[in-house]
Scaffold this active site. Structure first.
Site, PDB file in Angstrom:
ATOM      1  N   LYS A 279     103.883  47.731  61.456  1.00 45.15           N
ATOM      2  CA  LYS A 279     103.524  45.996  62.677  1.00 45.15           C
ATOM      3  C   LYS A 279     103.891  46.410  64.020  1.00 45.15           C
ATOM      4  CE  LYS A 279     104.527  42.766  58.763  1.00 45.15           C
ATOM      5  NZ  LYS A 279     102.926  42.302  58.973  1.00 45.15           N
ATOM      6  N   ARG A 354      99.823  41.647  48.000  1.00 41.96           N
ATOM      7  CA  ARG A 354      99.369  41.370  47.698  1.00 41.96           C
ATOM      8  C   ARG A 354      99.135  42.373  46.006  1.00 41.96           C
ATOM      9  NH1 ARG A 354      94.526  40.825  51.788  1.00 41.96           N
ATOM     10  NH2 ARG A 354      96.033  39.955  52.071  1.00 41.96           N
TER      11      ARG A 354
HETATM   12  N1  BES Z   1     103.901  39.582  54.999  1.00 40.63           N
HETATM   13  C1  BES Z   1     103.052  39.697  55.937  1.00 40.63           C
HETATM   14  C2  BES Z   1     102.719  38.042  56.350  1.00 40.63           C
HETATM   15  C3  BES Z   1     103.355  37.373  57.150  1.00 40.63           C
HETATM   16  C4  BES Z   1     102.735  37.363  58.345  1.00 40.63           C
HETATM   17  C5  BES Z   1     104.211  36.359  56.988  1.00 40.63           C
HETATM   18  C6  BES Z   1     103.634  37.203  59.225  1.00 40.63           C
HETATM   19  C7  BES Z   1     104.933  36.114  58.286  1.00 40.63           C
HETATM   20  C8  BES Z   1     104.596  35.947  58.887  1.00 40.63           C
HETATM   21  C9  BES Z   1     102.569  40.039  54.992  1.00 40.63           C
HETATM   22  O1  BES Z   1     102.232  41.097  54.274  1.00 40.63           O
HETATM   23  C10 BES Z   1     101.410  40.839  55.402  1.00 40.63           C
HETATM   24  O2  BES Z   1     101.661  41.581  55.916  1.00 40.63           O
HETATM   25  N2  BES Z   1      99.994  40.683  55.769  1.00 40.63           N
HETATM   26  C11 BES Z   1      99.122  40.985  56.829  1.00 40.63           C
HETATM   27  C12 BES Z   1      97.555  41.465  56.070  1.00 40.63           C
HETATM   28  C13 BES Z   1      95.976  41.651  56.931  1.00 40.63           C
HETATM   29  C14 BES Z   1      96.803  43.487  56.925  1.00 40.63           C
HETATM   30  C15 BES Z   1      95.003  41.785  56.081  1.00 40.63           C
HETATM   31  C16 BES Z   1      98.653  40.056  57.810  1.00 40.63           C
HETATM   32  O3  BES Z   1      98.853  38.616  57.235  1.00 40.63           O
HETATM   33  O4  BES Z   1      98.405  40.288  58.966  1.00 40.63           O
HETATM   34 ZN    ZN Z   2     102.823  43.490  55.140  1.00 42.17          ZN
END
Ligand code: BES
Ligand code: ZN
Ligand code: ZN
Length: 503
Positions: A279, A354
């Protein structure tokens, strides 16, 4: 927790050091405050004549040493237009009043808010809402602050005033309910507000095991047990972490033996750095909240055992960190989890929620629950779609979803349904195996739910994406900055309705 109780009586008889009286449209006092007006001679009427309040909801003014009244402070709380009040506004009014008085150094406060008329609600509803507002509104997470302001707080008791003794019993039951609900919500907040170096998978396991009730059984699987059980998707995500994963199973037999339980599944990602698909830096610290789904499940269990709710519950929590390192899982990897007949291609290691939920959902589904509800801070896309005011709701259980929507309106722990049409499933098709763990930029919240749907079989299922609601860095009307406990009151109310229908 602060002491909270109910009493029947009149304001001028109170010897507390603060009373809170509602002011309608910035002008008119309600019934009990009219009695107060009489005993206080000219002071209150004179004040009200000059008071140029705008009648703004939640505004307040505190008078000191009003003649004829024993209490030191009289807080006049603008409730705006009485006709526009609802239970949530009542919660917010109670929260605003006690927060302000607590900051001002009050010790014992009585609230005369129950007498406000709110259409379609009972005395119990109103007393419960007031008590929830108080207990949720006063919550703070300040154990790491050196100059701990709340330690200086003197507020020790809040009394909810009602007019008639005849209603005392019902009102006390409502407060007892609110206490359990708030204890569950605040427990979830506490767990989630802990930083990632404290709240680890092991810690979550310990906290789950600390819940105690004769009808509750908690199993915490360590890495070895997780391997033996075949929870390989959870293990894949855990590969990059130096900390062991945990798989937590809670079984509560409050209902009839043999009745299918309601399954609650919660994402317990104690820190999500994204893995190899790392991230970006800004706000990454907020990813300690990526275990809010599991906190909601544990909060619900805490309240349910406190209320001895006659329901059977199964809780399932997969927990790990998502970090990066030499042995971390990688984009391109193909894994098979607990449900062995589905192969998953990892295309983005940051879509890890997921993955671990696929094992937890398949495990829960195998136990043949009557329904499955999962809680997960699953997608950033949900934050974009719905913001902070509603959790995303998806799933296959039509009746379940309908009832959750109603429960969301009642508790103000709101949800909004997103569609799950067949066509969305195509976005997660993989060229080289069954499914991939991302579905492209479009409808990211829905395609994440599509992924989960493959693991629940034919059991009625509701998925709650709480990514936008689980924490709030500005704070909300009922929550301090940080974790909000989203999902706890929503599903507790759903369960309470369910048992009252059965009985
Ligand atoms: N934990 C995150 C989702 C999230 C992001 C929650 C920001 C709250 C605030 C999750 O694990 C994630 O990183 N999801 C990705 C999925 C993508 C790579 C398809 C996302 O939402 O960017
Ligand atoms: Zn994630
Ligand atoms: Zn995550």
């Amino acid at each position: 927790m602060i002491e909270i109780s109910v009493k029947a009586g009149h304001a001028h008889k109170q010897r507390d050091d603060a009373v809170v009286l509602p002011l309608l449209n910035g002008r008119n006092l309600t019934k009990s405050s009219k009695i107060l007006q009489q005993v206080s001679g000219k002071v209150l009427p004179a004040f009200l004549r000059k008071y140029d309040s705008t009648g703004t909801f939640g505004e307040s003014h505190t008078l000191y040493d009003v003649e004829g009244i024993f209490t030191q402070r009289v807080m006049l709380l603008d409730v705006g237009d009485e006709k526009k009040l609802n239970l949530h506004k009542l919660r917010v009014l109670a929260a605003k009043a006690v927060r302000k008085l607590a900051q001002g150094g009050a010790r014992d406060v009585s609230l005369f808010l129950q007498e406000l008329a709110i259409r379609g609600t009972t005395l119990s509803d109103k007393v419960q809402a007031i008590a929830e507002g108080v207990l949720l509104g006063l919550y703070q997470f300040d154990k790491y602050q050196k100059s701990n302001e709340s330690n200086k707080r003197k507020l020790r008791s809040v009394t909810i005033m009602i007019a008639s003794r005849r209603d005392l019993n019902r009102a006390e039951c409502a407060v007892t309910r609110a206490r359990a609900i708030a204890a569950g919500t605040n427990f979830a907040r506490d767990l989630a507000n802990e930083p990632g170096n404290v709240c680890t998978p092991e810690y979550l396991g310990q906290q789950a095991a600390s819940l105690s009730h004769p009808r509750l059984h908690v199993t915490v699987m360590d890495k070895q047990a997780i391997k033996t059980t075949g929870l390989n998707a959870l293990l894949a995500v855990n590969q990059g972490s130096a900390k062991e994963p945990r798989f937590i199973v809670l079984e509560y037999q409050g209902g009839i033996e043999g009745d299918a339980p309601v399954a609650l599944v919660g994402k317990g990602l104690t820190f999500d750095a994204g893995g190899i698909s790392i991230k970006p830096g800004p706000q990454m610290e907020e990813m300690k909240f990526d275990m809010c789904g599991s906190a909601a499940v544990l909060g619900i269990f805490k309240a349910v055992i406190e209320m001895n709710l006659p329901v059977n519950l199964l809780g399932v929590i997969p927990s790990t960190e998502n970090l990066l390192g030499a042995s971390a899982y990688k984009p391109g990897d193909i894994i098979r989890g607990y449900k062995k007949d589905i192969s998953i291609e990892i295309q983005n290691t940051d879509a890890e929620g997921r993955i671990i939920l696929s094992d937890a959902l398949a495990y829960a589904a195998e136990r043949k629950p009557s329904e499955i509800i999962d809680f997960a801070t699953l997608t950033g896309a949900c934050v974009i779609a719905l913001g902070a005011h509603a959790s995303g709701l998806m799933g296959t259980g039509k009746k379940l979803k309908k009832e959750l929507i109603a429960s969301g309106d009642f508790t103000h722990d709101r949800v909004w349904e997103l569609p799950m049409h067949e066509e969305y499933q195509e976005q997660i098709k993989s060229d080289i195996d069954d499914i991939r763990n991302i579905g492209g930029r479009e409808a990211g919240t829905i395609t994440a739910a599509c992924f989960l749907s493959r693991f629940v079989g034919d059991i009625p299922w509701a998925h709650l994406d709480i990514a936008g609601t689980a924490w709030n860095m500005k704070g909300t009307d009922l929550s301090a900055k940080g974790a909000t406990g989203a999902g706890v009151r929503l599903v507790l109310n759903y369960l309470m309705n369910k048992v009252s229908r059965v009985r």
